[in-house]
Write an enzyme that holds these catalytic residues in place. Structure first.
Site, PDB file in Angstrom:
ATOM      1  N   LYS A 226      -9.202 -32.259  32.508  1.00  0.00           N
ATOM      2  CA  LYS A 226      -9.565 -33.614  32.117  1.00  0.00           C
ATOM      3  C   LYS A 226      -8.577 -34.193  31.086  1.00  0.00           C
ATOM      4  CE  LYS A 226     -12.947 -33.615  34.963  1.00  0.00           C
ATOM      5  NZ  LYS A 226     -12.845 -32.283  35.541  1.00  0.00           N
TER       6      LYS A 226
HETATM    7  C1  LIG Z   1     -16.449 -36.926  38.075  1.00  0.00           C
HETATM    8  C2  LIG Z   1     -16.800 -35.546  37.571  1.00  0.00           C
HETATM    9  N1  LIG Z   1     -18.062 -35.297  37.191  1.00  0.00           N
HETATM   10  C3  LIG Z   1     -18.425 -34.094  36.718  1.00  0.00           C
HETATM   11  C4  LIG Z   1     -17.522 -33.053  36.648  1.00  0.00           C
HETATM   12  C5  LIG Z   1     -17.969 -31.725  36.177  1.00  0.00           C
HETATM   13  O1  LIG Z   1     -17.341 -31.371  34.973  1.00  0.00           O
HETATM   14  P1  LIG Z   1     -17.404 -29.900  34.396  1.00  0.00           P
HETATM   15  O2  LIG Z   1     -16.336 -29.105  35.046  1.00  0.00           O
HETATM   16  O3  LIG Z   1     -17.145 -30.066  32.928  1.00  0.00           O
HETATM   17  O4  LIG Z   1     -18.768 -29.383  34.651  1.00  0.00           O
HETATM   18  C6  LIG Z   1     -16.197 -33.274  37.037  1.00  0.00           C
HETATM   19  C7  LIG Z   1     -15.225 -32.175  36.980  1.00  0.00           C
HETATM   20  O5  LIG Z   1     -14.306 -32.048  37.762  1.00  0.00           O
HETATM   21  C8  LIG Z   1     -15.822 -34.552  37.520  1.00  0.00           C
HETATM   22  O6  LIG Z   1     -14.578 -34.823  37.905  1.00  0.00           O
END
Ligand SMILES: Cc1ncc(COP(=O)(O)O)c(C=O)c1O
Length: 447
Positions: A226
């Site tokens: 991210k």
């Molecule tokens: C749009 C979106 N929502 C949620 C997530 C989930 O994030 P995490 O890996 O921190 O659980 C991601 C991760 O790729 C994402 O791109």
């Protein structure tokens, strides 16, 4: 062995006698130099520097190591400091650190009281977590089309609302904001909460507000891919104290660590059985440093992206992703649309061959968890438990009609998209080399 009489003759400490235990130890802390040396191994200093740092640490006397749990911490908690920094950056009254955005989404849905038979509207293009967490919260995801912003289409939301709709989850995809003015107008008119998924657009904005402060709750990811990262990690932002309290309860098993830990329920709905999504102090520490750098990074992304985009020549059939708010785009990528999937595929192959970090978004032959048509867990109503939940909690006629081609507009837009990754450290020369490569290819493909 002392006689019983002698023992009986000693005055108890509680009655003013000498304490049996004045001091225990010295006892080393659980986490010490060995653990720090493992961490230092993760940085790629040159071998001499690495050895020097390690030698210096080895020579030091044993000191107290960190207390990596945020609660009962003798020092000010790094996680709490990261929450404060995030609240300030995003501009919300409350912020809760968790261990991922997936956790943030579940905790938000739970805080809102979403459960069996409820529906949450999600876009057909998002990382699967946005929709999977609706299912793991025992609710039903209603999947709707995106538009040329690559974010949820507000008119599709409006059409999908039913009496069971309990939340709308717009996702600010690939660094750019969803159309938050239209979404909030629909949500406010119907009284439906909005859970913004800001995983891919931390520190972006819409109008004069940061993403994650416009809807009812905002969910952030700090996983390694991210914008601002801590390896794993996430945050929930909100202005609503009650939702913060409920998310906090869910995130630590059963409100085990709320400020007045053992207090009875102050209001119906405060105490319930939750899970453990707590962030560790290590992630907290990395998060603070990253949050401090967010605006500098975003400025770098925007500068590089605009320089590249502005120098791309005009070609018939070439268009760019529509930005719901140009100023609020984080600039982490540039998305171009070509007239059809075949041309897009060919252009992408040529662009990659030029050494440009680019990718397609949808190819019908490549599985990808960002595209709804591969979410067979949902489309085929898969379940983890013998009770068939969440699908069995709804009469069949009230289930959405899922199919692999139910959002053709999404598949069409995505099959014509080329995404160029931007790095905030690109020099002007890097940007110009990328633009030259893109122009060179498009002159051949779109001539
Ligand atoms: C749009 C979106 N929502 C949620 C997530 C989930 O994030 P995490 O890996 O921190 O659980 C991601 C991760 O790729 C994402 O791109």
């Amino acid at each position: 062995m002392k006689s019983v009489k002698a023992v009986q003759g000693e005055k108890l400490a509680i009655e003013g006698g000498k304490k049996a235990v004045e001091k225990l130890g010295p006892l080393p802390t659980k986490i010490g130099k060995d653990e720090l040396l493992e961490i230092i191994d993760m940085w790629e200093f040159n071998p001499q520097t690495q050895a020097k740092i390690k030698e210096l640490i080895q020579k030091e006397p044993d000191v107290k190591g960190p207390h990596l749990f945020r609660y009962y911490n003798p020092k000010p908690s790094k996680v709490a400091a990261a929450e404060a920094a995030m609240s300030e950056l995003i501009g919300t009254k409350y912020c809760l650190a968790v261990n991922s955005c997936t956790s943030a989404l579940v905790a938000s849905y739970k805080a809102l009281g979403i459960g069996c038979g409820d529906q949450v509207i999600v876009p057909a293009y998002t990382f699967f977590a946005t929709s999977a967490t609706v299912v793991s919260s025992n609710a039903i995801p209603v999947i709707v089309d995106i538009d040329d912003s690559l974010c949820i289409d507000p008119s599709a939301i409006e059409k999908a609302i039913t009496k069971r709709t309990k939340a709308i989850a717009p996702v600010h995809m690939r660094g750019a904001p969803a159309q938050m003015d239209a979404i909030m107008e629909i949500a406010n008119k119907k009284g439906i909460p909005v859970v913004e998924d800001v995983a891919q657009a931390a520190s972006g904005s819409f109008g004069d507000k940061r993403l994650g402060s416009i809807g009812t709750m905002g969910c952030f990811s700090f996983d390694y891919y991210k914008i601002i990262v801590s390896g794993e990690g996430g945050f929930i932002t909100t202005d609503d104290e009650w939702l913060y309290i409920r998310a906090q309860s869910w995130h630590d098993c059963a409100a085990c660590w709320r400020p007045d830990r053992f207090a009875k329920e102050r209001r119906d709905g405060e105490l319930f059985c939750g899970e453990n999504y707590r962030m560790s102090e290590l992630e907290g520490a990395v998060s603070i440093a990253q949050i401090r750098k967010a605006d500098k990074m975003i400025a770098g992304y925007r500068r590089a992206k605009n320089r590249i985009k502005d120098a791309i020549e005009k070609f018939p059939g070439l268009s760019f992703r529509r930005l719901a708010d140009k100023k609020g785009d984080t600039g982490i990528c540039l998305v171009m649309f070509l007239p059809d999937a075949a041309k897009t595929k060919r252009a992408l192959e040529y662009i990659k061959a030029e050494g440009i970090p680019a990718g397609g978004i949808f190819d019908s032959k490549v599985r990808d968890w960002h595209i709804y048509s591969y979410w067979e867990h949902i489309l085929d109503l898969k379940t983890v438990s013998h009770d068939g939940m969440p699908w069995s909690g709804v009469v069949k006629q009230e289930l959405p009609k899922y199919s692999r081609d139910m959002c053709p507009r999404t598949l069409d837009i995505l099959s014509r998209s080329i995404l160029v990754d931007i790095d905030y450290n690109y020099s002007d020369e890097d940007c110009d080399a990328i633009t030259n490569g893109i122009n060179k290819v498009l002159r051949v493909i779109l001539k």
